[in-house]
Design a protein around this motif. Sequence first.
Motif, mmCIF file in Angstrom:
data_model
loop_
_atom_site.group_PDB
_atom_site.id
_atom_site.type_symbol
_atom_site.label_atom_id
_atom_site.label_comp_id
_atom_site.label_asym_id
_atom_site.label_seq_id
_atom_site.Cartn_x
_atom_site.Cartn_y
_atom_site.Cartn_z
ATOM 1 N N GLU A 207 0.818 -1.215 0.000
ATOM 2 C CA GLU A 207 0.000 0.000 0.000
ATOM 3 C C GLU A 207 0.854 1.270 0.000
ATOM 4 O OE1 GLU A 207 -2.762 -0.077 3.151
ATOM 5 O OE2 GLU A 207 -3.813 -1.894 2.458
ATOM 6 N N LYS A 208 1.969 1.255 0.745
ATOM 7 C CA LYS A 208 2.810 2.452 0.813
ATOM 8 C C LYS A 208 3.420 2.780 -0.541
ATOM 9 C CE LYS A 208 6.731 4.447 3.306
ATOM 10 N NZ LYS A 208 7.776 4.227 4.339
ATOM 11 N N ALA A 209 3.954 1.760 -1.203
ATOM 12 C CA ALA A 209 4.541 1.994 -2.521
ATOM 13 C C ALA A 209 3.474 2.390 -3.528
ATOM 14 C CB ALA A 209 5.282 0.741 -2.988
ATOM 15 N N SER A 210 2.283 1.804 -3.423
ATOM 16 C CA SER A 210 1.197 2.145 -4.339
ATOM 17 C C SER A 210 0.770 3.597 -4.171
ATOM 18 C CB SER A 210 0.014 1.208 -4.119
ATOM 19 O OG SER A 210 0.385 -0.149 -4.333
ATOM 20 N N GLU A 211 0.747 4.045 -2.941
ATOM 21 C CA GLU A 211 0.358 5.432 -2.692
ATOM 22 C C GLU A 211 1.360 6.415 -3.293
ATOM 23 O OE1 GLU A 211 -0.814 8.305 1.114
ATOM 24 O OE2 GLU A 211 -0.242 6.202 1.412
ATOM 25 N N GLU A 212 2.619 6.051 -3.288
ATOM 26 C CA GLU A 212 3.640 6.951 -3.824
ATOM 27 C C GLU A 212 3.570 7.070 -5.350
ATOM 28 O OE1 GLU A 212 7.252 5.327 -2.412
ATOM 29 O OE2 GLU A 212 7.088 6.182 -0.390
ATOM 30 N N MET A 213 3.038 6.044 -6.005
ATOM 31 C CA MET A 213 3.022 6.077 -7.470
ATOM 32 C C MET A 213 1.649 6.427 -8.042
ATOM 33 S SD MET A 213 3.259 1.950 -8.208
ATOM 34 C CE MET A 213 4.673 1.705 -7.146
ATOM 35 N N ASN A 214 0.636 6.694 -7.228
ATOM 36 C CA ASN A 214 -0.704 7.015 -7.727
ATOM 37 C C ASN A 214 -0.715 8.278 -8.580
ATOM 38 O OD1 ASN A 214 -2.192 4.822 -6.777
ATOM 39 N ND2 ASN A 214 -2.584 5.790 -4.790
ATOM 40 N N ASP A 215 -0.011 9.308 -8.117
ATOM 41 C CA ASP A 215 -0.035 10.592 -8.832
ATOM 42 C C ASP A 215 0.608 10.500 -10.207
ATOM 43 O OD1 ASP A 215 -1.296 11.699 -6.666
ATOM 44 O OD2 ASP A 215 0.543 12.488 -5.757
ATOM 45 N N VAL A 216 1.742 9.847 -10.283
ATOM 46 C CA VAL A 216 2.419 9.771 -11.570
ATOM 47 C C VAL A 216 1.640 8.884 -12.541
ATOM 48 C CG1 VAL A 216 3.877 7.790 -10.957
ATOM 49 C CG2 VAL A 216 4.669 9.466 -12.654
ATOM 50 N N LEU A 217 0.944 7.861 -12.030
ATOM 51 C CA LEU A 217 0.119 7.029 -12.903
ATOM 52 C C LEU A 217 -1.059 7.823 -13.464
ATOM 53 C CD1 LEU A 217 0.077 3.637 -10.936
ATOM 54 C CD2 LEU A 217 1.362 4.197 -12.998
ATOM 55 N N ALA A 218 -1.659 8.646 -12.623
ATOM 56 C CA ALA A 218 -2.741 9.504 -13.115
ATOM 57 C C ALA A 218 -2.226 10.481 -14.164
ATOM 58 C CB ALA A 218 -3.376 10.247 -11.945
ATOM 59 N N GLN A 219 -1.023 10.981 -13.970
ATOM 60 C CA GLN A 219 -0.444 11.901 -14.948
ATOM 61 C C GLN A 219 -0.194 11.206 -16.275
ATOM 62 O OE1 GLN A 219 3.120 13.789 -13.514
ATOM 63 N NE2 GLN A 219 3.474 14.939 -15.422
ATOM 64 N N VAL A 220 0.320 9.988 -16.226
ATOM 65 C CA VAL A 220 0.553 9.242 -17.462
ATOM 66 C C VAL A 220 -0.768 8.948 -18.169
ATOM 67 C CG1 VAL A 220 1.406 7.066 -18.413
ATOM 68 C CG2 VAL A 220 2.706 8.251 -16.633
#
Length: 791
Positions: A207-220
């Motif tokens: 969950e911690k790693a997923s939270e860190e990459m949510n924003d960049v995935l939305a940007q992509v």
Amino acid sequence: ISSPHFPEKRIGYLGMMLLLSEEAEVLMLSTNGLKNDLNNDNKFVAGLALCTIGNLATADMSRDLAPEVDKHLKSAQPYLRKKACLAMARCLTKCPDMVEDFVDRVVTLLKDRSHGVLITVVQLMTQVLIVEQRHNSMEAEYEYEDDESERGTPCQDAFVKIVPSLVKLLRNVIGGGYAANDAGGTTDVILQVQILRLLRLLGTGNEKASEEMNDVLAQVATNTETSKNSGNAILYECVQTIMAIESEDGLRVLAVNILGRFLLNRDNNIRYVALNTLANCVVEAKRSIGNDLPEATDDGANSSSAALQKHRTTVVDCLKDPDISIRQRALELIYHLVNNENVEALTAELLNYLVLCPREHRSDICTRILRVVDTYSPNDRWRVDTLITMLTIAGREATRAVQSSSIIYVSRASEDIRAYATHKLLKAVRDDDGTQFGLLVVGIWCIGEFGDLILKPYTYNPSSDMSDLTGGNIVSVSFTAIDPASVVATVEEVTKRHTCPESVKERALTCFAKLSERYANTADSETLSKLQSLVQKHSKSHALELQLRSCEFDALINAMKGVSTSNEANNDIFGVGGGGLGEGVIAAAKEALVRMPVVDISVMQRKRTSGYAANGEDVISIGEAQETAPSGPATGGDLLDLADIFGGTPAPVPSEPAKSQNTTSTNGSSSVPVPAAAPTNAKSDIDLLSDIFSAPAPTPTAAAPQLMTGMNGGGYTDPFNSLSNGNGQNQPKVASLDVFAQSSTQAPTPAAPINLSMNTAAPMDVFSSSPAPAPSQASQVVKVHGCSHDG
């Protein structure tokens, strides 16, 4: 390869990679040459060796050459570093136990400024994680769960710490940091795809790693151009990553909408990928929840399931695509999209596709429709209506399980639904051309079982609540009353076709016997006589099952009329005599032809779990339904009194109970002897007809049995011989062999029943109860007298 000149080495290594495989033993001879070339000062020669290791290295070569490859990971030349990363990926794949030794080295390479090195490093990290997961899963098979929970994942833990660095690198790529590697207007497609794959592996279950990459995935997902195929490749990897990690609901909705846009693309490859990905997402969602998809009203408009339902129309349109692979993927997705709210609409689409799909796929679609109907059916009427429509379209391809389930659904419904189903099945059977065998089986069974219901008109007017629920599409249904002669003619017309299979004829024979009881008080004498003649039609059939059932049903119909069968009058065991029967026997014959008891699913499941099916017994218990059957007078009236139909009398009770007895089933075959139980008045709750045609246990006697002395004398009767000899005179009366009657005149029987048990160690004695004689004393006497036959 051993040449000091670069052109010869290049040709040698090229031939080695093209002509040899990793199973070739000659590769071991090249290990020393590869090691020498790895230490060569010429970077191109060392590059040739690294390229060969990345393609052909075996486990032994990987262990021997890993130190030299590791030296090039620290090389000052980017050309060698990127080739060393690819060679190290091959070495770690062949030797998973070396992964932990190179974790730190791989992490430091992620800070490299060379574009080629970054791509190979990300690919190396992805390969390390895959190898580690595979290695851990293989070790888990040989270790206990406790040890598995304690074992850590060093590579996973080390790589999770650099997730912020990966996110920063991805942002830099999106922002045009590597503009020189644009492809179709998209910046560095290969590096973006590799980073997204690595993030998917790191974010799964974290969950911690997923939270860190949510924003960049939305940007992509929002900034990638979809007009080019390169952008679609990045979006596909982004959707895969969003669905795999512990992402937010809004991000999942965005991913589903991207796949929905893919469905509108003209490229079949993109549409296939979208359908396949959506189906996998639905399956994973069901698996994680452990139940069906949550309703849209429960999760709100921001749930991925609700977003998926919005694209339902687009998915349904894919069923009309000329590409068979697109249609199959769409069918799989529709099957997973069905829930309580859209079951009627999606089932209608499945039925429409059932008309157009290839025949080899119809059986599977029928099974899927049955599962949908069983799980999400709003009411019994809709369920029965859907199954009848399915059988009308694909009755030929419907399996026996689908046919049996359809019959059970009709039999378990209310009387009103039974009347509706029987009327509709009669019309469908009448309109069918004889090719939909599944429809004929279900229809003829229901006509025979509920034939009295179609003698009355039927009308169904839906309530206002049902009309509002379905959008006002329900209309009134009306059927006119059918006379008995028309019903019989419809079933008879089916059996007259040359294409009618034997299974349908068997159901029709049972239907005629049941209609004789249903129409006993309503049909005219001509129709009843025709029914009995149709039953007697198969008395001389070449099919043993048809012949046997025809004779049995004919005897039951005669008994229902009060006409007895007498074995003394003629040698035909089903011959019709002129005597009468008691009220109890007549009631028992009628009871044998009444409606079948409703199958109790709970009892059937309970017997399955208790092991009845494993012992070869019938798992469908009808004892509960028989408890409410009307009982006859004290002198008769139950099913056991049907022994008198064949001219028999109750057998005398033996002074000593027999050790074992043979029971005869309705098809005339003997079952394995079982230990005889104490006399009881309990009836069989497995088969209504099992007690009708069962013979009593033979009375044990001390005398030796009489052997066969001739074809027509001495105690043996030829059941196929005529009643008179060639001179027109009657044959002398002999003891008749009656397999059904409980006659006081017993046929020659052995002193003890045949023991078929396979667990006894004693030798089998067929003809006497005494111990078997020695082989030297064995004898057999057969006397054959002359006999005369007609013709």
